[in-house]
Design a protein around this motif. Sequence first.
Motif, PDB file in Angstrom:
ATOM      1  N   ALA A 216     -58.329  18.601  15.096  1.00  0.00           N
ATOM      2  CA  ALA A 216     -57.479  19.315  16.047  1.00  0.00           C
ATOM      3  C   ALA A 216     -56.029  19.312  15.565  1.00  0.00           C
TER       4      ALA A 216
ATOM      5  N   VAL B 253     -62.911  19.462  20.042  1.00  0.00           N
ATOM      6  CA  VAL B 253     -61.984  20.461  19.531  1.00  0.00           C
ATOM      7  C   VAL B 253     -62.497  21.877  19.794  1.00  0.00           C
TER       8      VAL B 253
ATOM      9  N   TYR C 155     -53.492  27.619  11.627  1.00  0.00           N
ATOM     10  CA  TYR C 155     -54.659  27.817  12.489  1.00  0.00           C
ATOM     11  C   TYR C 155     -54.445  26.964  13.730  1.00  0.00           C
TER      12      TYR C 155
ATOM     13  N   ARG D  18     -62.094  25.249  18.367  1.00  0.00           N
ATOM     14  CA  ARG D  18     -61.597  25.771  17.088  1.00  0.00           C
ATOM     15  C   ARG D  18     -61.276  27.267  17.187  1.00  0.00           C
ATOM     16  N   GLY D  19     -60.207  27.655  16.475  1.00  0.00           N
ATOM     17  CA  GLY D  19     -59.824  29.070  16.446  1.00  0.00           C
ATOM     18  C   GLY D  19     -59.466  29.601  17.812  1.00  0.00           C
TER      19      GLY D  19
ATOM     20  N   ASP E  89     -56.537  24.844  16.279  1.00  0.00           N
ATOM     21  CA  ASP E  89     -57.721  24.129  16.778  1.00  0.00           C
ATOM     22  C   ASP E  89     -57.238  23.144  17.842  1.00  0.00           C
TER      23      ASP E  89
END
Length: 513
Positions: A427, A391, A374, A393-394, A376
Amino acid sequence: MTDIKVPELGESVSEATVGAWNFAEGDAVNKDDILVELETDKVSIEVRAEEAGTLTKIVAAEGDTVEIGAKLAELGSGDAAASEDTSTEEPAEEDAHTGASADEAPVPDDSAGEGGNLVEAKIPEMGESVTEGTVGAWLVDVGAAVKKDQALVEIETDKVAVEVPCPVDGVLEERSAEEGDTVSPGDIVAKIREGGSVPAAEPKAEPAAEETSPEPAPSSEVKAMPSAARIAEEENIDLSKIEGTGKDGRVTKGDALKALDGGAEAPASAAPAPAAPREDDPREERVKMTRLRRTIANRLKDAQNTAAMLTTFNEADMSAIMAARKQHQDAFVAKHGVKLGFMSFFVKACVNALKDIPNVNAEIDGEDIVYKNYYDMGVAVSTERGLVVPVVRGADTMSLADIEKKIIELGTKARDGKLTIDEMQGATFTLSNGGIFGSLLSTPILNAPQSGILGMHKIQERPVAENGQVVIRPMMYLALSYDHRIVDGKEAVTFLVRVKEALEDPQRLLFDI
């Protein structure tokens, strides 16, 4: 019957040592009473009663090693009358022990005819792994009228600043903690007279606060957690020569291990140094470092000491991105309500590069490498309190507009001191833009435990060779600092080339190449 269990102890901490129990089996306890203190290598954590009742059984004894979620004790339903009797028989003793009254409900006070009940303002939860904070400047004086949800005082932690809200409308009658005190979630910091009308000249609550706050008289016996005492006995360490960092100066396991690593005499010789700082020049001003600044300093130094940090450089021609922004800016703003900046392109370029070079998106955990599937992205933001890294995210699933909106939202929260712990943790990679301050070239320090950080810099027109011609182009130096323990030089250089290619030809991001 309620089970008292070991709470979350913070990132990378899996076990703790049980300290002395404050209650015996059969004792009545109130909600938020401190039952026992757990000691880890990093912090000491207080375990509180989640409800009023009777401590029917203690499962983990003092000195036992327990893991997260392990059962410590059993709490049975108690006699409310007995609980009230206990709290009214020895109120002063309870205050000295816990630092505040344990009653959750407003405390009636019939002696004050012009106001209602006394309501306690408590320290709220400050996020995962945050167990204590430092009281900052009070925003309201004793005797002042206050409104519900009005900020009374700010609590500064290692990561964020948290405001303590007023629970009711009324008058601030008493402060239980002063600036510089260390407090934990659930501690009482003030009492408010609900609906009261206190004359302006009523400062009488302050002496009362001072009566409950002094530290207990020093004892000739050294206070130490069981694990610290055991280490001292096994290694023949003199606990009296170790400066305790635990509650009330208690020597913790971490203190004992530090003394063991550096020799028992080292802490003793080093201890007087902070007490005798150098004499200041009249033209100088000495200001105590904030908790956040101390944490930043320690983490940056830890990153240097732990990682095999190396930095590789490249440069990117920003002409294509600047032309795209100029051509589509008006339409972008009209549709999305935000400007198209440079950071969203950099985030997307880094995500694409991380997919090609997964080691830069991984971290070392002991003897293992943890690969993260992932993305982040931490975006460093400078605030008055210091550098913080919220952060996004995604980021791999977000559009340029979504990234721009999220960065604006997080940046605003950071400067207002409203970021939560969750918004700053987890992160996998960090971007730091020193170019907004005019930096032309730098070597960023890793944000541990991450393995890579990209340094962005000032866009400056420079002469470059292009197809045999010298032309002027808007160029930016790029710097990738990486952990050489996990990322090889070839991988680091390739990662930075991938970022450069995506910035110089943004269409590559559309075609995922």
